[in-house]
Structures are given as C-alpha cells and as structure tokens.
Design a protein around this motif. Structure first.
Motif, PDB file in Angstrom:
ATOM      1  N   ARG A  28      62.750  38.542 102.710  1.00  0.00           N
ATOM      2  CA  ARG A  28      63.453  37.440 102.043  1.00  0.00           C
ATOM      3  C   ARG A  28      64.520  37.977 101.087  1.00  0.00           C
ATOM      4  NH1 ARG A  28      58.394  35.118 101.820  1.00  0.00           N
ATOM      5  NH2 ARG A  28      58.079  35.573  99.621  1.00  0.00           N
ATOM      6  N   LEU A  29      64.180  39.024 100.323  1.00  0.00           N
ATOM      7  CA  LEU A  29      65.166  39.644  99.443  1.00  0.00           C
ATOM      8  C   LEU A  29      66.344  40.187 100.247  1.00  0.00           C
ATOM      9  CD1 LEU A  29      63.058  41.725  96.867  1.00  0.00           C
ATOM     10  CD2 LEU A  29      64.350  39.622  96.432  1.00  0.00           C
ATOM     11  N   ALA A  30      66.036  40.779 101.393  1.00  0.00           N
ATOM     12  CA  ALA A  30      67.088  41.330 102.251  1.00  0.00           C
ATOM     13  C   ALA A  30      68.050  40.227 102.680  1.00  0.00           C
ATOM     14  CB  ALA A  30      66.466  42.012 103.468  1.00  0.00           C
ATOM     15  N   LEU A  31      67.511  39.104 103.104  1.00  0.00           N
ATOM     16  CA  LEU A  31      68.360  37.978 103.515  1.00  0.00           C
ATOM     17  C   LEU A  31      69.195  37.467 102.344  1.00  0.00           C
ATOM     18  CD1 LEU A  31      65.925  36.067 105.883  1.00  0.00           C
ATOM     19  CD2 LEU A  31      68.085  37.174 106.527  1.00  0.00           C
ATOM     20  N   GLU A  32      68.590  37.374 101.158  1.00  0.00           N
ATOM     21  CA  GLU A  32      69.319  36.928  99.977  1.00  0.00           C
ATOM     22  C   GLU A  32      70.476  37.878  99.649  1.00  0.00           C
ATOM     23  OE1 GLU A  32      66.512  36.531  96.767  1.00  0.00           O
ATOM     24  OE2 GLU A  32      65.376  34.992  97.854  1.00  0.00           O
ATOM     25  N   ASN A  33      70.331  39.135 100.036  1.00  0.00           N
ATOM     26  CA  ASN A  33      71.364  40.149  99.783  1.00  0.00           C
ATOM     27  C   ASN A  33      72.266  40.371 101.002  1.00  0.00           C
ATOM     28  OD1 ASN A  33      71.102  41.691  97.010  1.00  0.00           O
ATOM     29  ND2 ASN A  33      69.070  40.981  97.614  1.00  0.00           N
ATOM     30  N   GLN A  34      72.250  39.419 101.921  1.00  0.00           N
ATOM     31  CA  GLN A  34      73.085  39.435 103.129  1.00  0.00           C
ATOM     32  C   GLN A  34      72.841  40.644 104.029  1.00  0.00           C
ATOM     33  OE1 GLN A  34      74.992  38.593 100.013  1.00  0.00           O
ATOM     34  NE2 GLN A  34      74.204  36.572 100.527  1.00  0.00           N
ATOM     35  N   SER A  35      71.619  41.166 104.005  1.00  0.00           N
ATOM     36  CA  SER A  35      71.283  42.254 104.934  1.00  0.00           C
ATOM     37  C   SER A  35      71.035  41.662 106.317  1.00  0.00           C
ATOM     38  CB  SER A  35      70.028  43.001 104.473  1.00  0.00           C
ATOM     39  OG  SER A  35      70.309  43.788 103.341  1.00  0.00           O
ATOM     40  N   LYS A  36      71.419  42.419 107.333  1.00  0.00           N
ATOM     41  CA  LYS A  36      71.200  41.997 108.711  1.00  0.00           C
ATOM     42  C   LYS A  36      69.938  42.611 109.297  1.00  0.00           C
ATOM     43  CE  LYS A  36      76.052  41.242 109.477  1.00  0.00           C
ATOM     44  NZ  LYS A  36      77.305  41.788 109.893  1.00  0.00           N
ATOM     45  N   ALA A  37      69.349  43.580 108.551  1.00  0.00           N
ATOM     46  CA  ALA A  37      68.145  44.259 109.029  1.00  0.00           C
ATOM     47  C   ALA A  37      67.420  44.910 107.859  1.00  0.00           C
ATOM     48  CB  ALA A  37      68.512  45.326 110.060  1.00  0.00           C
ATOM     49  N   VAL A  38      66.144  45.182 108.085  1.00  0.00           N
ATOM     50  CA  VAL A  38      65.349  46.005 107.170  1.00  0.00           C
ATOM     51  C   VAL A  38      64.991  47.263 107.946  1.00  0.00           C
ATOM     52  CG1 VAL A  38      63.200  46.220 105.859  1.00  0.00           C
ATOM     53  CG2 VAL A  38      64.419  44.033 105.903  1.00  0.00           C
ATOM     54  N   SER A  39      65.225  48.423 107.328  1.00  0.00           N
ATOM     55  CA  SER A  39      64.889  49.689 107.979  1.00  0.00           C
ATOM     56  C   SER A  39      63.845  50.418 107.141  1.00  0.00           C
ATOM     57  CB  SER A  39      66.139  50.564 108.151  1.00  0.00           C
ATOM     58  OG  SER A  39      66.596  50.997 106.885  1.00  0.00           O
TER      59      SER A  39
END
Length: 163
Positions: free
Chosen positions: A109-120
C-alpha cells in the motif's frame, strides 16, 4: 487488534531484539554461527540502522495487545518507481498467523501511495520465506551474490511483484 507504526531511532533496541530472536531460527541451518553473528552485528548496529533511516528506509513495527510481533523495512525509489522491501522479520511465536502477510500488504500500500509500479526484494536462496513470497504474488527475477565482508556472501534470489 494489529497496528502498524513507523519506527524511529528510539525503536532500534526493539528492532534489534526481534532480529536477534528471529535470525537464529531462520538462518541456523543456512549460515554458520560466525556468519550469523557477523551479519547481525553489522546490519543491526545503531550506526547502520541510523544510516538506513537517513537514506530513506522506513521501519515498520507490527504490534498487537501482547507487544511487537515483527518489523519490516522498505525504501521507495521514485526514479525507478520501485519500492524495495529490505527486511521482513516476524517473531517465531507469531509466524504462520498472518503477521507477515499484514506487513507485506502494508508495504505494498505504501508503494502504491508512492507511485511505485512494483515491490522488489532479495531473499536467501535457502530461506523458507521464499515460498511465502511466492504465495504472496512475488516472482523470482534472478540470483545475486553480495559480498558483505569477512569473506561472507549473501546468496539471494531477487524477487518482484508488479502492482
């Protein structure tokens, strides 16, 4: 009721306690006692944890009525639009009860809030957590050997989940 809070330098002792309880259970069949001790000392020193915070790592503590169940650490790379999950450790007594899933969902969810397209992430090739990540939608993208000092290597798989 589970609650996730953002850790500060005041929480370093708690983070270290969780790591020192979790790592021997997780890695005793994978790493020598000497390597385990070396890595814990290097990765969880106040100096290293402070440096991580300064570089933009967010440490997240998962708590319930009994105390802290585990922690995660992540970092957002805005240029590449990827969030890196650096750490995810759950106390042995809390494993298998959804704590890891709760933390990883929060990081996503944090990744999406930060406009990330993926989590690695990287995971030791022999760590059973590899299966956990597969079950949670992560795919193996490669293998990497990372020298960490004293002749030791981190032998990891790289994994990623598209968001």
């Amino acid at each position: 009721m589970n609650q996730i809070v953002h850790a500060t330098n005041k929480d370093f002792t708690l983070i270290r306690e969780i790591a020192y309880q979790t790592w021997p259970v997780t890695y005793s069949n994978i790493l020598s006692e000497a390597q385990l001790s070396f890595m814990l000392g290097k990765i969880y020193s106040d100096e290293t944890l402070s440096e991580n915070l300064k570089k933009g790592h967010q440490f997240l503590l998962l708590k319930d009525d009994t105390g802290c169940l585990g922690f995660a650490a992540c970092e957002h790379d805005h240029l590449q639009a990827i969030t890196k999950l650096h750490k995810l450790y759950i106390l042995p007594s809390a494993q298998g009860k959804g704590a890891g899933k709760t933390l990883i969902a929060y990081v996503e969810r944090l990744a999406l809030e930060n406009q990330s397209k993926a989590v690695s992430l990287n995971v030791n090739r022999y760590n059973t957590a590899y299966e956990f990540y597969l079950k949670n939608g992560y795919q193996k993208t490669g293998e990497i050997d990372i020298p960490i000092g004293d002749g030791y290597l981190m032998e990891d798989y790289t994994m990623e989940k598209k968001l």
